[in-house]
Design a protein around this motif. Structure first.
Motif, PDB file in Angstrom:
ATOM      1  N   UNK A 266      32.178  42.519 -89.182  1.00 25.31           N
ATOM      2  CA  UNK A 266      30.867  41.977 -89.536  1.00 25.31           C
ATOM      3  C   UNK A 266      29.781  42.506 -88.601  1.00 25.31           C
ATOM      4  N   UNK A 267      30.113  42.629 -87.312  1.00 24.85           N
ATOM      5  CA  UNK A 267      29.154  43.200 -86.364  1.00 24.85           C
ATOM      6  C   UNK A 267      28.836  44.657 -86.705  1.00 24.85           C
ATOM      7  N   UNK A 268      29.793  45.348 -87.300  1.00 17.98           N
ATOM      8  CA  UNK A 268      29.573  46.742 -87.695  1.00 17.98           C
ATOM      9  C   UNK A 268      28.674  46.847 -88.916  1.00 17.98           C
ATOM     10  N   UNK A 269      28.521  45.735 -89.658  1.00  9.55           N
ATOM     11  CA  UNK A 269      27.631  45.733 -90.805  1.00  9.55           C
ATOM     12  C   UNK A 269      28.284  45.813 -92.158  1.00  9.55           C
ATOM     13  N   UNK A 270      29.616  45.600 -92.233  1.00 10.86           N
ATOM     14  CA  UNK A 270      30.270  45.664 -93.538  1.00 10.86           C
ATOM     15  C   UNK A 270      29.770  44.535 -94.429  1.00 10.86           C
TER      16      UNK A 270
ATOM     17  N   UNK B 244      31.346  42.363 -96.340  1.00 16.26           N
ATOM     18  CA  UNK B 244      32.055  41.090 -96.291  1.00 16.26           C
ATOM     19  C   UNK B 244      33.499  41.289 -95.889  1.00 16.26           C
ATOM     20  N   UNK B 245      34.105  40.206 -95.405  1.00 16.27           N
ATOM     21  CA  UNK B 245      35.494  40.248 -94.961  1.00 16.27           C
ATOM     22  C   UNK B 245      36.240  39.061 -95.558  1.00 16.27           C
ATOM     23  N   UNK B 246      37.280  39.330 -96.330  1.00 14.84           N
ATOM     24  CA  UNK B 246      38.153  38.284 -96.857  1.00 14.84           C
ATOM     25  C   UNK B 246      39.423  38.258 -96.012  1.00 14.84           C
ATOM     26  N   UNK B 247      39.951  37.068 -95.788  1.00 19.92           N
ATOM     27  CA  UNK B 247      41.123  36.919 -94.924  1.00 19.92           C
ATOM     28  C   UNK B 247      42.206  36.128 -95.653  1.00 19.92           C
ATOM     29  N   UNK B 248      43.399  36.708 -95.746  1.00 14.49           N
ATOM     30  CA  UNK B 248      44.563  35.982 -96.246  1.00 14.49           C
ATOM     31  C   UNK B 248      44.977  34.997 -95.153  1.00 14.49           C
ATOM     32  N   UNK B 249      45.024  33.696 -95.430  1.00  8.00           N
ATOM     33  CA  UNK B 249      45.275  32.723 -94.364  1.00  8.00           C
ATOM     34  C   UNK B 249      46.725  32.619 -93.923  1.00  8.00           C
ATOM     35  N   UNK B 250      47.640  33.283 -94.601  1.00  9.30           N
ATOM     36  CA  UNK B 250      49.058  33.084 -94.298  1.00  9.30           C
ATOM     37  C   UNK B 250      49.448  33.637 -92.924  1.00  9.30           C
TER      38      UNK B 250
ATOM     39  N   UNK C  20      30.874  48.524 -97.724  1.00  7.67           N
ATOM     40  CA  UNK C  20      32.317  48.409 -97.508  1.00  7.67           C
ATOM     41  C   UNK C  20      32.741  46.946 -97.464  1.00  7.67           C
ATOM     42  N   UNK C  21      33.770  46.624 -98.223  1.00  4.36           N
ATOM     43  CA  UNK C  21      34.386  45.307 -98.161  1.00  4.36           C
ATOM     44  C   UNK C  21      35.735  45.413 -97.475  1.00  4.36           C
ATOM     45  N   UNK C  22      36.131  44.357 -96.778  1.00  2.00           N
ATOM     46  CA  UNK C  22      37.386  44.372 -96.029  1.00  2.00           C
ATOM     47  C   UNK C  22      38.271  43.205 -96.437  1.00  2.00           C
ATOM     48  N   UNK C  23      39.565  43.447 -96.424  1.00  2.00           N
ATOM     49  CA  UNK C  23      40.560  42.403 -96.658  1.00  2.00           C
ATOM     50  C   UNK C  23      41.575  42.466 -95.534  1.00  2.00           C
ATOM     51  N   UNK C  24      41.782  41.334 -94.848  1.00  2.00           N
ATOM     52  CA  UNK C  24      42.766  41.243 -93.773  1.00  2.00           C
ATOM     53  C   UNK C  24      43.967  40.467 -94.295  1.00  2.00           C
TER      54      UNK C  24
ATOM     55  N   UNK D 216      47.996  30.284 -73.991  1.00  2.00           N
ATOM     56  CA  UNK D 216      47.131  31.419 -74.310  1.00  2.00           C
ATOM     57  C   UNK D 216      47.632  32.107 -75.574  1.00  2.00           C
ATOM     58  N   UNK D 217      46.696  32.410 -76.464  1.00  2.00           N
ATOM     59  CA  UNK D 217      47.089  33.035 -77.716  1.00  2.00           C
ATOM     60  C   UNK D 217      46.067  34.057 -78.181  1.00  2.00           C
ATOM     61  N   UNK D 218      46.430  34.779 -79.233  1.00  2.00           N
ATOM     62  CA  UNK D 218      45.535  35.762 -79.849  1.00  2.00           C
ATOM     63  C   UNK D 218      45.446  35.524 -81.350  1.00  2.00           C
ATOM     64  N   UNK D 219      44.243  35.615 -81.856  1.00  2.00           N
ATOM     65  CA  UNK D 219      44.010  35.622 -83.293  1.00  2.00           C
ATOM     66  C   UNK D 219      43.337  36.960 -83.603  1.00  2.00           C
ATOM     67  N   UNK D 220      44.164  37.973 -83.832  1.00  2.18           N
ATOM     68  CA  UNK D 220      43.625  39.316 -84.053  1.00  2.18           C
ATOM     69  C   UNK D 220      42.731  39.371 -85.280  1.00  2.18           C
ATOM     70  N   UNK D 221      43.065  38.587 -86.307  1.00  3.03           N
ATOM     71  CA  UNK D 221      42.230  38.613 -87.506  1.00  3.03           C
ATOM     72  C   UNK D 221      40.832  38.078 -87.227  1.00  3.03           C
ATOM     73  N   UNK D 222      40.724  37.075 -86.355  1.00  2.00           N
ATOM     74  CA  UNK D 222      39.400  36.558 -85.998  1.00  2.00           C
ATOM     75  C   UNK D 222      38.603  37.628 -85.258  1.00  2.00           C
TER      76      UNK D 222
END
Length: 249
Positions: free
Chosen positions: A194-198, A200-206, A142-146, A181-187
């Motif tokens: 990744x811990x689940x074993x997928x 790879x994970x690609x992230x849109x930086x916008x 499985x590949x992921x895109x955020x 204090x902040x949140x980076x949900x994508x991180x």
């Protein structure tokens, strides 16, 4: 199968301010006719019938729904869609939350996930992975895109909320540019995947808050919604072979 993904922006639609102009959300106060026209335009631009795009009634939960054909109405009370049907597009609406697009290209299983702070905290992404595996996907394939979302630089939250989310979604707690204090949900979601074993994970930086070409509820409500869409196209083997040069050439 060939997996396709599209992320929309604010531009290219018919909605008027404050929903200008390519708003795809039908629950934010925009003219329903304008939203319908925008959804038809989206389908046309990606080469599908409007009925082939499946939309959700997103509620910040962890319900996952499997769809196997066109749906005439919203899929009720769900935050993730999974399908094995080619030509069926899964749409995720967002305006700061994280749209997560998942696919096992070999198995032919795809998913679209709406992961806001609450959904990410209670495990909407792991729940979706489990359903994908039940349908034949393999975690390691499985590949992921955020997609675009509120960034850690700009997503300010109370300290207690930050601590609570970090407890359930490790890696999401950050300091904003203001030092608050902040949140980076994508991180946090990237680490979870990744811990689940997928594979790879690609992230849109916008960042939806800072990028004015995107809708952001935190920057200014009311506002519209972006759509992150994933679908599978069948590969025409005969056409591919016709394009190949003759042997010996």
């Amino acid at each position: 199968m060939r997996v396709r993904r599209v992320i929309t922006t604010r531009a290219g639609g018919v909605s008027v301010p404050p929903y200008d102009s390519f708003n795809l959300g039908d629950h934010v106060g925009d003219d329903p006719d304008a939203v319908a026209a925008n959804r038809i335009r989206l389908a046309e631009q990606i080469g599908l019938d409007a009925g082939a795009v499946v939309w959700m009634e997103q509620i910040h939960g962890r319900t996952v729904t499997v769809v196997d054909g066109p749906v005439t109405e919203l899929v009720q009370a769900t935050d993730a869609l999974v399908t094995t049907t080619p030509g069926l597009a899964l749409a995720v609406l967002s305006a700061d939350c994280v749209p997560v697009l998942l696919s096992d290209d070999e198995a032919g299983v795809i998913a679209g996930v709406h992961a806001g702070r609450v959904g990410a905290r209670i495990g909407i992404v792991p729940a979706t992975l489990r359903v994908m595996v039940e349908l034949g996907a393999r975690i390691e394939s499985i590949g992921a895109f955020l997609g675009p979302a509120a960034s850690g630089d700009r997503y300010e939250v109370p300290l207690a909320m930050q601590a609570d989310v970090e407890k359930h979604l490790p890696g999401s707690a950050v300091r904003t540019k203001k030092g608050t204090a902040g949140l980076d949900l994508r991180a946090g979601l990237r680490r979870q995947l990744l811990d689940a074993g997928v594979a790879g994970v690609a992230v849109d930086p916008r960042c939806t808050i800072s990028d004015l070409s995107l809708f952001s509820h935190r920057r200014g409500a009311p506002t519209g919604r972006l759509a992150s869409v994933i679908w599978m196209e069948p590969i025409d083997d005969d056409a591919d072979r016709a394009d190949d040069p003759p042997h010996g050439k």
